[in-house]
Design a protein around this motif. Sequence first.
Motif, mmCIF file in Angstrom:
data_model
loop_
_atom_site.group_PDB
_atom_site.id
_atom_site.type_symbol
_atom_site.label_atom_id
_atom_site.label_comp_id
_atom_site.label_asym_id
_atom_site.label_seq_id
_atom_site.Cartn_x
_atom_site.Cartn_y
_atom_site.Cartn_z
ATOM 1 N N LEU A 165 0.813 -1.223 0.000
ATOM 2 C CA LEU A 165 0.000 0.000 0.000
ATOM 3 C C LEU A 165 0.840 1.265 0.000
ATOM 4 O O LEU A 165 0.393 2.319 -0.431
ATOM 5 C CB LEU A 165 -0.942 -0.013 1.212
ATOM 6 C CG LEU A 165 -1.861 -1.240 1.272
ATOM 7 C CD1 LEU A 165 -2.583 -1.310 2.596
ATOM 8 C CD2 LEU A 165 -2.868 -1.235 0.126
ATOM 9 N N LEU A 166 2.089 1.155 0.518
ATOM 10 C CA LEU A 166 2.933 2.357 0.597
ATOM 11 C C LEU A 166 4.212 2.134 -0.206
ATOM 12 O O LEU A 166 5.240 2.725 0.084
ATOM 13 C CB LEU A 166 3.301 2.647 2.055
ATOM 14 C CG LEU A 166 2.159 2.661 3.064
ATOM 15 C CD1 LEU A 166 2.695 2.819 4.471
ATOM 16 C CD2 LEU A 166 1.176 3.791 2.767
ATOM 17 N N ARG A 167 4.133 1.242 -1.146
ATOM 18 C CA ARG A 167 5.250 0.794 -1.981
ATOM 19 C C ARG A 167 6.558 1.590 -1.921
ATOM 20 O O ARG A 167 6.538 2.797 -1.764
ATOM 21 C CB ARG A 167 4.780 0.852 -3.433
ATOM 22 C CG ARG A 167 4.674 -0.525 -4.006
ATOM 23 C CD ARG A 167 4.290 -0.391 -5.397
ATOM 24 N NE ARG A 167 2.830 -0.219 -5.524
ATOM 25 C CZ ARG A 167 2.253 -0.201 -6.708
ATOM 26 N NH1 ARG A 167 2.976 -0.262 -7.787
ATOM 27 N NH2 ARG A 167 0.954 -0.099 -6.779
ATOM 28 N N GLY A 168 7.652 0.925 -2.114
ATOM 29 C CA GLY A 168 8.941 1.621 -2.187
ATOM 30 C C GLY A 168 10.047 0.701 -1.729
ATOM 31 O O GLY A 168 9.833 -0.136 -0.868
ATOM 32 N N GLU A 224 8.539 10.011 7.972
ATOM 33 C CA GLU A 224 9.654 9.717 7.058
ATOM 34 C C GLU A 224 9.139 9.166 5.732
ATOM 35 O O GLU A 224 9.588 9.561 4.657
ATOM 36 C CB GLU A 224 10.570 8.647 7.672
ATOM 37 C CG GLU A 224 11.487 9.160 8.765
ATOM 38 C CD GLU A 224 12.256 8.003 9.442
ATOM 39 O OE1 GLU A 224 12.744 8.215 10.540
ATOM 40 O OE2 GLU A 224 12.332 6.892 8.860
ATOM 41 N N ILE A 225 8.180 8.246 5.820
ATOM 42 C CA ILE A 225 7.650 7.616 4.605
ATOM 43 C C ILE A 225 7.009 8.678 3.705
ATOM 44 O O ILE A 225 7.226 8.721 2.496
ATOM 45 C CB ILE A 225 6.631 6.505 4.978
ATOM 46 C CG1 ILE A 225 7.359 5.331 5.632
ATOM 47 C CG2 ILE A 225 5.828 6.051 3.770
ATOM 48 C CD1 ILE A 225 6.449 4.324 6.325
ATOM 49 N N VAL A 226 6.232 9.565 4.330
ATOM 50 C CA VAL A 226 5.536 10.605 3.555
ATOM 51 C C VAL A 226 6.550 11.579 2.951
ATOM 52 O O VAL A 226 6.500 11.894 1.755
ATOM 53 C CB VAL A 226 4.528 11.357 4.458
ATOM 54 C CG1 VAL A 226 3.964 12.579 3.751
ATOM 55 C CG2 VAL A 226 3.395 10.421 4.895
ATOM 56 N N ALA A 227 7.535 12.005 3.777
ATOM 57 C CA ALA A 227 8.508 12.991 3.294
ATOM 58 C C ALA A 227 9.331 12.406 2.151
ATOM 59 O O ALA A 227 9.580 13.072 1.138
ATOM 60 C CB ALA A 227 9.421 13.417 4.444
ATOM 61 N N GLU A 228 9.730 11.151 2.324
ATOM 62 C CA GLU A 228 10.574 10.546 1.296
ATOM 63 C C GLU A 228 9.840 10.396 -0.031
ATOM 64 O O GLU A 228 10.397 10.634 -1.099
ATOM 65 C CB GLU A 228 11.035 9.188 1.787
ATOM 66 C CG GLU A 228 12.399 8.832 1.279
ATOM 67 C CD GLU A 228 13.056 7.848 2.214
ATOM 68 O OE1 GLU A 228 13.274 6.721 1.788
ATOM 69 O OE2 GLU A 228 13.304 8.216 3.381
ATOM 70 N N PRO A 236 3.791 6.518 -7.834
ATOM 71 C CA PRO A 236 3.288 5.200 -8.240
ATOM 72 C C PRO A 236 1.789 5.110 -7.943
ATOM 73 O O PRO A 236 1.274 5.863 -7.101
ATOM 74 C CB PRO A 236 4.090 4.228 -7.372
ATOM 75 C CG PRO A 236 4.587 5.020 -6.219
ATOM 76 C CD PRO A 236 4.716 6.441 -6.696
ATOM 77 N N ASP A 237 1.139 4.181 -8.631
ATOM 78 C CA ASP A 237 -0.308 4.054 -8.459
ATOM 79 C C ASP A 237 -0.575 3.275 -7.168
ATOM 80 O O ASP A 237 -0.813 2.062 -7.205
ATOM 81 C CB ASP A 237 -0.851 3.312 -9.694
ATOM 82 C CG ASP A 237 -2.348 3.141 -9.602
ATOM 83 O OD1 ASP A 237 -2.979 3.851 -8.793
ATOM 84 O OD2 ASP A 237 -2.882 2.275 -10.320
#
Length: 456
Positions: A165-168, A224-228, A236-237
């Motif tokens: 859901l938060l891919r990366g 961190e996840i949001v900022a990055e 990404p979709d």
Amino acid sequence: MTVESVRPVTHGTEEPREAPLAGGAVPVLGHGLKLVRDPLAFMSGLRAHGDVVRLRLGPKTVYAVTTPELTGALALSPGYRIDGPLWESLEGLLGKEGVATANGPRHRRQRRTIQPAFRLDAIPAYGPVMEEEAHALTGRWRPGETVDCTSESFRVAVRIAARCLLRGDYMDERAERLSVDLATVFRGMYRRMVVPLGPLYRLPFPANREFNRALADLHLLVDEIVAERRTSGQKPDDLLTALLEATDDNGEPIGEQEIHDQVVAILTPGSETVASTIMWLLQVLAEHPEHAEKVRAEVESVTGGRPVGFADVRALRHTNNVVVEAMRLRPAVWILTRRAVNETVLGGYRIPAGADIVYSPYAVQRDALSYDRHLDFDPDRWLPERAKEVPKHAMSPFSVGNRKCPSDHFSMAQLTLITAAVSAKYRFEQADGSDDTTRVGITLRPQRLLLKPVPW
Ligand code: HEM
């Protein structure tokens, strides 16, 4: 599981009645002691007192709804909202602006934002991650060596939710941190909810320090996840992109706090529930070798011996029924609450404005009035011809209505795949020190499940 929908129960012209007081109340504490001492037995015994019963919790009156029909009517009615002590304590810890605790127009808008990521046709895109994680789980285990099922189940649940859901690429190390933080936060949250001794939790005891550290790290991780993602410039979709691009009803971008709380509100219910269900599935495979063997045989007949994949899930009917039956007897979400917006009537009983209402999917799903041999683990009761006999709303582990879990398809796919992957490789035996009795917390899970995987 499918989405059910019924019309709320309608009432005749009769005067609404006062719900009966459940038996066993004692002076001052009312039913509180029983509820704290053995909540599952207490909730399961309430139907004998009425379809809707009053409980006394100290000075407070709470209404308990006990029949499948009325729990469905409650969940489907717009006359009840998410509110009350349970939700207030959740908000205090996890944030006020996420979908799990919002009401009204904000909640509707937030559901519209997150829903596409969970739609049935979105799930196959998560298949490769689910497959990889399911096989990585069994790959970490060594035959005959003790597996700590609590941490393993948390790890796989969090990793799947975070990676899908938060891919990366960055998600690997973070998923580990997330799973440790969330396990600690959930442990402490339940304590704070049932024993709300505010100042005590501010004292510098090791357990409080551990809880505060984990909660702070959880919020830091989300930042961190949001900022990055923002600085990467990538879109990404996925659900995170949907949250970052969401607008409010005036077309304005939603605020930073809401984005943060939304990520928390999706990760937190998404990890503990799935992790607890995986623990129960492993417990079931250990307790019922005959069912473990049946799942293994089904997987082999579908895959012909190659590693089971996401594309096989639809054909794994029996494995799916094992998952559903495990969720019937041990629903991760065992208790739910609502608050009446206005004075209303439920099943002919008067519910005053502002009243807190409680019901237990655990009690409803184990009710002898709804199920033959109600306590037996019998996956075949979900064969189409027998499933027809189950009363409506007697099996709703994901709930129904506007608060229904958005993740039912996502969860069922990963749970079926994980059950198939572990059963194809191993049967399980209890290890020394294992305690598979039920631990009641925010979810239900085994106290301390330690298993030995044994190759077939
Ligand atoms: C809501 C169960 C997995 C996200 C709910 C509710 C239930 C539930 C019963 C409704 C609560 C209520 O009526 O008050 C489960 C079970 C799961 C599971 C049994 C797995 C075995 C997940 C996962 C995610 C998720 C994997 C996300 C990744 C949510 C969210 C809500 C919710 C965001 C709030 C929905 C709203 O209020 O509109 N879940 N859940 N759940 N669940 Fe799940």
